[in-house]
Every structure is written in C-alpha cells, then in structure tokens.
Scaffold this active site. Sequence first.
Site, PDB file in Angstrom:
ATOM      1  N   CYS A   1       0.839  -1.209   0.000  1.00  0.00           N
ATOM      2  CA  CYS A   1       0.000   0.000   0.000  1.00  0.00           C
ATOM      3  C   CYS A   1       0.868   1.250   0.000  1.00  0.00           C
ATOM      4  O   CYS A   1       1.418   1.631   1.032  1.00  0.00           O
ATOM      5  CB  CYS A   1      -0.932  -0.004   1.217  1.00  0.00           C
ATOM      6  SG  CYS A   1      -1.993   1.458   1.320  1.00  0.00           S
ATOM      7  N   CYS A  51      -0.426   4.052   2.238  1.00  0.00           N
ATOM      8  CA  CYS A  51      -0.184   3.817   3.667  1.00  0.00           C
ATOM      9  C   CYS A  51       1.273   4.075   4.043  1.00  0.00           C
ATOM     10  O   CYS A  51       1.555   4.663   5.088  1.00  0.00           O
ATOM     11  CB  CYS A  51      -0.533   2.371   4.034  1.00  0.00           C
ATOM     12  SG  CYS A  51      -2.150   1.799   3.486  1.00  0.00           S
ATOM     13  N   ASP A  52       2.191   3.634   3.198  1.00  0.00           N
ATOM     14  CA  ASP A  52       3.590   3.541   3.613  1.00  0.00           C
ATOM     15  C   ASP A  52       4.568   4.397   2.823  1.00  0.00           C
ATOM     16  O   ASP A  52       5.758   4.436   3.150  1.00  0.00           O
ATOM     17  CB  ASP A  52       4.049   2.070   3.528  1.00  0.00           C
ATOM     18  CG  ASP A  52       3.251   1.165   4.449  1.00  0.00           C
ATOM     19  OD1 ASP A  52       2.794   1.644   5.495  1.00  0.00           O
ATOM     20  OD2 ASP A  52       3.086  -0.019   4.111  1.00  0.00           O
TER      21      ASP A  52
END
Length: 325
Positions: free
Chosen positions: A152, A155-156
């Site tokens: 992701c 997300c990261d």
Amino acid sequence: MSEQNLVIIGSGPAGLTAAIYASRATLNPILIEGTPSSTSDQPGGQLMLTTEVENYPGFPDGIMGPELMANFRQQALRFGTTAITSKVSKVEFSTSGNNNAEPHKIWIDGSEENGADPDYLAKAIIVSTGAQSILLNLPNESELIGRGVSTCATCDGFFFKDHEIAVVGGGDSAMEEALFLTKFATKVNIIHRRDALRASKIMADRAMSNDKITFHWNKEVDVIEGTDKLSGIKLRDTQNDEISDLAVTGMFIAIGHSPNTSLFDGQLNMKESGYLITEPDSTKTNVSGVFACGDVQDDFFRQAITAAGSGCMAAIEAEHWLQAH
C-alpha cells in the site's frame, strides 16, 4: 439454539466499527473474528500485518497497526460485543425476504462436515471479511512486510522519503502506486514480467514520461534480501533466466487484491473480480438482512478509515432493518 439479533463476520476496521455501533445500539452482536492461523481471516484484518500507521485520524504521532486494532476490539467488547475466535466455514442465507421467517445459518470451524446443526442463527448479518493483497509467495516476503515490503503506497509511501524503491506489477494499480511514490522516493523501479504493460494507455504514458521512474521489462523478483529489513532484491530475466541485483530499500507489490468472498459464492451477488455488490450509497446486499462493508466490497479506496466508515453504515442499516422486521 437461540437466535441472535446480529452476527458480524470478520474483525478488521469495518467489522470492529460495526460491532462498536451495533453494541452501543444494544443489539448484543456476535463478532466471529477469525483465527490467527488463517491468513485470509486474520483477526484484526490487514492492519495486523503492518507496523506504524500514520494516516489514521486521531493519532498525530502514529500508532502501530496491531495496537490500533486492539483498541478497536477493546472498545467493541466494552459496549457488549461477544467476540468468537473462530473461522466461519459455511453460511446459508435465508431467502424468505422481508418477513425473515427463517434465520440465517452459520457454521464455524468445519462443524458442518459432520452434519451438525448451525452454530449460530442470526436475524441479520454483516459481512466484513475483507480482502488480501496478492503476494509473490517468495521466501522472506511475509517476514519483511512492514519492514521494507509493502502492498500500500498510500499507507507507507511517506516512510520511503529519499529512498530508491521498486514497484512490482504492470497494471493501473502499479502505475498509480509508482506515480504516487515519486513524491517521496529518489527513484522508482517498475518491475514487470512482460515487455508491455497491462495498464491503460493514459496511466502507462504518465508513468513512462516521469523522469523518476525506470522500467525493468521481462523481469520478475526472484529473491527478497534482508533480515530485519529489506536490503535489496534479485531479478530474474523471464526470457533467459539471467539474475541481476537491484539495490532498493523498499518494494511495493501491486499485482492485485483478492476479496475473501468464496464463502458466499452462489448466495451474494459479486463482481467478476469477486468483490461483493452493495446497493448505491448503502451496505445492503441482494439478500434481505445481509449487509457488507469494508474491503470485501470496496475495490477502490481500500483504506482503514473508509472501511471503518462503511462499518458504521452497516451497523446503522442493520439496526434500522431489525427495527422494521
């Protein structure tokens, strides 16, 4: 066997949020949260496999994924949710319509194989079984999730500021991830096992015209290196089997997601990709009294915050449905 008002299947952000709202509405929900030994219904969902979460509102300094889900669970239990650490192995949804003459039936942990009666009967059900990222199935891969390997970018990506990274895949999702990651990384290497992309022309053109993106055609990841964190990868040429090294400190796998919906084959309407179909602006499925929320029906956003929001929607819709029936 007593009939439950509401059974929630799945315990990621969507299922646990639904449990919080349903239990506060005094529906006394049963939450069947999955088993730790199963990757497809991991209690707590995909956030249990992440490290630091920085984009969930309310945590300005970030929070570890497992800690966030433990907080969700504790909050649901506080209001009266009953959590069952088991795996749903069979369901039979009532087709009696709005009269709800027959309850929905649920079996857990393979009990149906011995001809047993259902373990649970439910007037209403919320399906929140989520989805799982398709991985490469290489040694060391799962151990390095959250330690340089990710599924992701949203997300990261922030954690890879000024890093050289790789994106594996050739579809629109891979191009979107790569383009997003150019905001942070010094260089993004797209690894594709063929010599042409599956992505749409517009997405392919955007990626190819970005100076930060380099393509590695006819290559696939052969070895993921590192112990505590990713230190590099080895690529194998799909045409001549030659091995080459790529010194990256981040690798994003973007080869697709698989919704956990096989349990509902033939009973709930699905897209060709397997994601459950819900009514527009609703969590209602094609079966009366059955609702779906989170990544099991969301093939676009796939974020913890959107999953939690749809869990709230499912609980409110289930409450109204129960009042009406």
